[in-house]
Motif scaffolding. Sequence first.
Motif, PDB file in Angstrom:
ATOM      1  N   VAL A   9       0.843  -1.192   0.000  1.00 28.42           N
ATOM      2  CA  VAL A   9       0.000   0.000   0.000  1.00 28.42           C
ATOM      3  C   VAL A   9       0.887   1.254   0.000  1.00 28.42           C
ATOM      4  CG1 VAL A   9      -0.164   0.223   2.532  1.00 28.42           C
ATOM      5  CG2 VAL A   9      -2.007   1.088   1.082  1.00 28.42           C
ATOM      6  N   ASP A  10       0.427   2.296  -0.669  1.00 27.74           N
ATOM      7  CA  ASP A  10       1.114   3.587  -0.646  1.00 27.74           C
ATOM      8  C   ASP A  10       0.289   4.534   0.212  1.00 27.74           C
ATOM      9  OD1 ASP A  10       2.438   5.946  -0.995  1.00 27.74           O
ATOM     10  OD2 ASP A  10       2.192   6.047  -3.181  1.00 27.74           O
ATOM     11  N   PRO A  11       0.736   4.837   1.439  1.00 24.19           N
ATOM     12  CA  PRO A  11      -0.054   5.703   2.319  1.00 24.19           C
ATOM     13  C   PRO A  11      -0.238   7.107   1.772  1.00 24.19           C
ATOM     14  CG  PRO A  11       1.756   4.633   3.508  1.00 24.19           C
ATOM     15  CD  PRO A  11       1.999   4.414   2.056  1.00 24.19           C
ATOM     16  N   PHE A  12       0.562   7.466   0.752  1.00 28.43           N
ATOM     17  CA  PHE A  12       0.535   8.826   0.217  1.00 28.43           C
ATOM     18  C   PHE A  12      -0.181   8.906  -1.132  1.00 28.43           C
ATOM     19  CE2 PHE A  12       4.396   8.025   2.712  1.00 28.43           C
ATOM     20  CZ  PHE A  12       4.153   8.881   3.773  1.00 28.43           C
ATOM     21  N   ALA A  13      -0.792   7.809  -1.542  1.00 24.01           N
ATOM     22  CA  ALA A  13      -1.585   7.814  -2.773  1.00 24.01           C
ATOM     23  C   ALA A  13      -2.877   8.594  -2.538  1.00 24.01           C
ATOM     24  CB  ALA A  13      -1.898   6.387  -3.205  1.00 24.01           C
ATOM     25  N   HIS A  14      -3.378   9.236  -3.575  1.00 28.19           N
ATOM     26  CA  HIS A  14      -4.553  10.091  -3.402  1.00 28.19           C
ATOM     27  C   HIS A  14      -5.767   9.315  -2.910  1.00 28.19           C
ATOM     28  CE1 HIS A  14      -3.224  14.055  -4.781  1.00 28.19           C
ATOM     29  NE2 HIS A  14      -2.401  13.395  -5.580  1.00 28.19           N
ATOM     30  N   GLU A  15      -5.949   8.090  -3.397  1.00 32.04           N
ATOM     31  CA  GLU A  15      -7.126   7.343  -2.958  1.00 32.04           C
ATOM     32  C   GLU A  15      -7.035   6.981  -1.479  1.00 32.04           C
ATOM     33  OE1 GLU A  15      -4.349   4.334  -5.058  1.00 32.04           O
ATOM     34  OE2 GLU A  15      -5.015   6.427  -5.333  1.00 32.04           O
ATOM     35  N   VAL A  16      -5.824   6.826  -0.961  1.00 36.98           N
ATOM     36  CA  VAL A  16      -5.650   6.551   0.471  1.00 36.98           C
ATOM     37  C   VAL A  16      -5.820   7.835   1.279  1.00 36.98           C
ATOM     38  CG1 VAL A  16      -4.052   5.716   2.235  1.00 36.98           C
ATOM     39  CG2 VAL A  16      -4.177   4.568   0.020  1.00 36.98           C
ATOM     40  N   LEU A  17      -5.262   8.932   0.795  1.00 38.70           N
ATOM     41  CA  LEU A  17      -5.432  10.209   1.490  1.00 38.70           C
ATOM     42  C   LEU A  17      -6.899  10.616   1.553  1.00 38.70           C
ATOM     43  CD1 LEU A  17      -2.407  12.202   0.013  1.00 38.70           C
ATOM     44  CD2 LEU A  17      -2.548  11.108   2.255  1.00 38.70           C
ATOM     45  N   GLU A  18      -7.660  10.245   0.527  1.00 41.49           N
ATOM     46  CA  GLU A  18      -9.092  10.558   0.527  1.00 41.49           C
ATOM     47  C   GLU A  18      -9.804   9.805   1.647  1.00 41.49           C
ATOM     48  OE1 GLU A  18     -12.622  12.367  -0.742  1.00 41.49           O
ATOM     49  OE2 GLU A  18     -10.554  12.803  -1.321  1.00 41.49           O
ATOM     50  N   GLY A  76       2.793  26.286   5.313  1.00 39.45           N
ATOM     51  CA  GLY A  76       2.576  25.142   6.193  1.00 39.45           C
ATOM     52  C   GLY A  76       2.150  23.909   5.421  1.00 39.45           C
ATOM     53  N   ASP A  77       1.315  24.096   4.404  1.00 35.93           N
ATOM     54  CA  ASP A  77       0.865  22.968   3.595  1.00 35.93           C
ATOM     55  C   ASP A  77       2.057  22.274   2.938  1.00 35.93           C
ATOM     56  OD1 ASP A  77      -1.448  21.490   2.480  1.00 35.93           O
ATOM     57  OD2 ASP A  77      -0.731  22.275   0.566  1.00 35.93           O
ATOM     58  N   HIS A  78       2.990  23.080   2.396  1.00 32.01           N
ATOM     59  CA  HIS A  78       4.157  22.482   1.759  1.00 32.01           C
ATOM     60  C   HIS A  78       5.065  21.814   2.800  1.00 32.01           C
ATOM     61  CE1 HIS A  78       7.222  21.792  -1.258  1.00 32.01           C
ATOM     62  NE2 HIS A  78       8.117  22.242  -0.392  1.00 32.01           N
ATOM     63  N   ALA A  79       5.231  22.453   3.945  1.00 33.08           N
ATOM     64  CA  ALA A  79       6.096  21.878   4.975  1.00 33.08           C
ATOM     65  C   ALA A  79       5.603  20.496   5.391  1.00 33.08           C
ATOM     66  CB  ALA A  79       6.158  22.816   6.190  1.00 33.08           C
ATOM     67  N   PHE A  80       4.298  20.333   5.546  1.00 32.23           N
ATOM     68  CA  PHE A  80       3.764  19.036   5.941  1.00 32.23           C
ATOM     69  C   PHE A  80       3.750  18.063   4.763  1.00 32.23           C
ATOM     70  CE2 PHE A  80       2.185  21.467   9.597  1.00 32.23           C
ATOM     71  CZ  PHE A  80       2.488  20.582  10.627  1.00 32.23           C
ATOM     72  N   ASN A  81       3.547  18.549   3.547  1.00 29.37           N
ATOM     73  CA  ASN A  81       3.679  17.666   2.384  1.00 29.37           C
ATOM     74  C   ASN A  81       5.094  17.116   2.276  1.00 29.37           C
ATOM     75  OD1 ASN A  81       1.232  17.280   0.958  1.00 29.37           O
ATOM     76  ND2 ASN A  81       1.318  19.359   0.152  1.00 29.37           N
ATOM     77  N   ALA A  82       6.079  17.947   2.602  1.00 27.57           N
ATOM     78  CA  ALA A  82       7.486  17.558   2.431  1.00 27.57           C
ATOM     79  C   ALA A  82       7.919  16.460   3.382  1.00 27.57           C
ATOM     80  CB  ALA A  82       8.388  18.782   2.599  1.00 27.57           C
ATOM     81  N   PHE A  83       7.106  16.132   4.385  1.00 30.39           N
ATOM     82  CA  PHE A  83       7.421  14.982   5.238  1.00 30.39           C
ATOM     83  C   PHE A  83       7.188  13.666   4.508  1.00 30.39           C
ATOM     84  CE2 PHE A  83       6.291  17.900   8.957  1.00 30.39           C
ATOM     85  CZ  PHE A  83       7.626  18.167   9.238  1.00 30.39           C
ATOM     86  N   GLY A  84       6.454  13.703   3.420  1.00 29.05           N
ATOM     87  CA  GLY A  84       6.192  12.501   2.645  1.00 29.05           C
ATOM     88  C   GLY A  84       7.166  12.351   1.491  1.00 29.05           C
ATOM     89  N   PRO A  85       6.839  11.495   0.525  1.00 31.91           N
ATOM     90  CA  PRO A  85       7.717  11.292  -0.629  1.00 31.91           C
ATOM     91  C   PRO A  85       7.624  12.465  -1.599  1.00 31.91           C
ATOM     92  CG  PRO A  85       5.696  10.052  -0.918  1.00 31.91           C
ATOM     93  CD  PRO A  85       5.612  10.664   0.449  1.00 31.91           C
ATOM     94  N   ALA A  86       8.528  12.519  -2.541  1.00 31.43           N
ATOM     95  CA  ALA A  86       8.555  13.597  -3.543  1.00 31.43           C
ATOM     96  C   ALA A  86       7.498  13.319  -4.607  1.00 31.43           C
ATOM     97  CB  ALA A  86       9.937  13.715  -4.152  1.00 31.43           C
TER      98      ALA A  86
END
Length: 401
Positions: free
Chosen positions: A14-23, A170-180
């Motif tokens: 599973v990819d925890p950062f995939a859009h369907e999972v984030l949804e 802040g949105d980018h800072a928290f996004n940057a904790f995940g993959p590129a």
Amino acid sequence: MTATVPTTIPTSDVDPFAHEVLEDPLPMHAALREAGPVVHLSRHDVYAMARYAEVHAALTDWQGFQSAAGVGLSNFRYEEPWRPPSLLLEADPPRHDAPRRVLQKVLGPRALRRLHEHWRADAEALVDEVLAAGTEFDAVPVLTEVFPLRVFPDAVGIPDDGRENLLPYGDHAFNAFGPANDLVAKGAPRVAELSGWVAAQCRREVLAPGGFGAEIWAASDRGEITPEQAPLVVRSLLTAGVDTTVHALSAILHAFATHPAQWDRLRAEPSLARVAFDEAVRWESPVQTFFRTATTDVRVGDVVVPEGRKILMFLGAANRDPRRWADPDAFDLSRDPSGHVGFGMGIHQCVGQHVARLEAEALLTALARRVRAIAPAGTPVRHHNNTLRAWESLPVRLTPA
């Protein structure tokens, strides 16, 4: 860095950062909890914990699970961070100690007492403005973004001009904790601009006297932290102090809009406002994940997490673990939500959580006095972020009291 994963560890692709999972991460959370106390996520080659007991233990064991190698997927042992690491979030003792002591004092009970009446008056004024304009609206831009952007930067002491930059930063800072991924790429074009603006707000001469920022600089004058550390501590407040509160307030309004009996209960007993805030943080977990790095071979149950490997802690999954919580998917003001890990736990637990509680209490109290019912007025839209669980749009209909 890839190493051989022992075959006894459950593995998931599973990819925890995939859009369907984030949804909707809840099915993934349940699957990971059932798979075992530790699961290897093959797509990112990290270890994951989704059960409450293991997440809580890792959060409180800073010696075994360090933050200094980064609380995102990037490993600072081998990779250069995109900005100077946070002295609060991405540091361990002894480097972490002095900045945290300073912030605990700056954000302590005396400061909160000073802000209490002012923020309640601000919340009442905002609710009056909103109701005067109409009773059906999108709560995110009208309430849950406006209030934190109004009161928290004031408390820090930054000017009015440009404070809307705090949300995309802040949105980018928290996004940057995940993959590129595409979420990081979306924010990349403005990184230099936004980082430069935030850095400018942290300078001594920009900050208003008497605010949190000025008090942090005063602590450097007393030798409690260095002058080099002072702007980084101010930056920590600005990075983590707005988006997280916005999303927590959105979670509360969504919870009450979909649980009208709980709103009736709050109106009958306004002292439950803080319980409501913590229950919403447990139920929705605006901060979904954080990483740690094993400082040595660490045994978790029957699994040994090798030294130097990244561990992804699912705070949101832990906060709905039926091993810890009765009826965990229910939003229930009769529950004692204390012990949730939505603010972390241990020495890295969110130092500004009481400030966020005060903001929520002010807004909920103002709404409870003026609003008899909150109901959905359309389909809400999720905002996807690699770390945060958030709403982009939350249409609501208010019935005035």
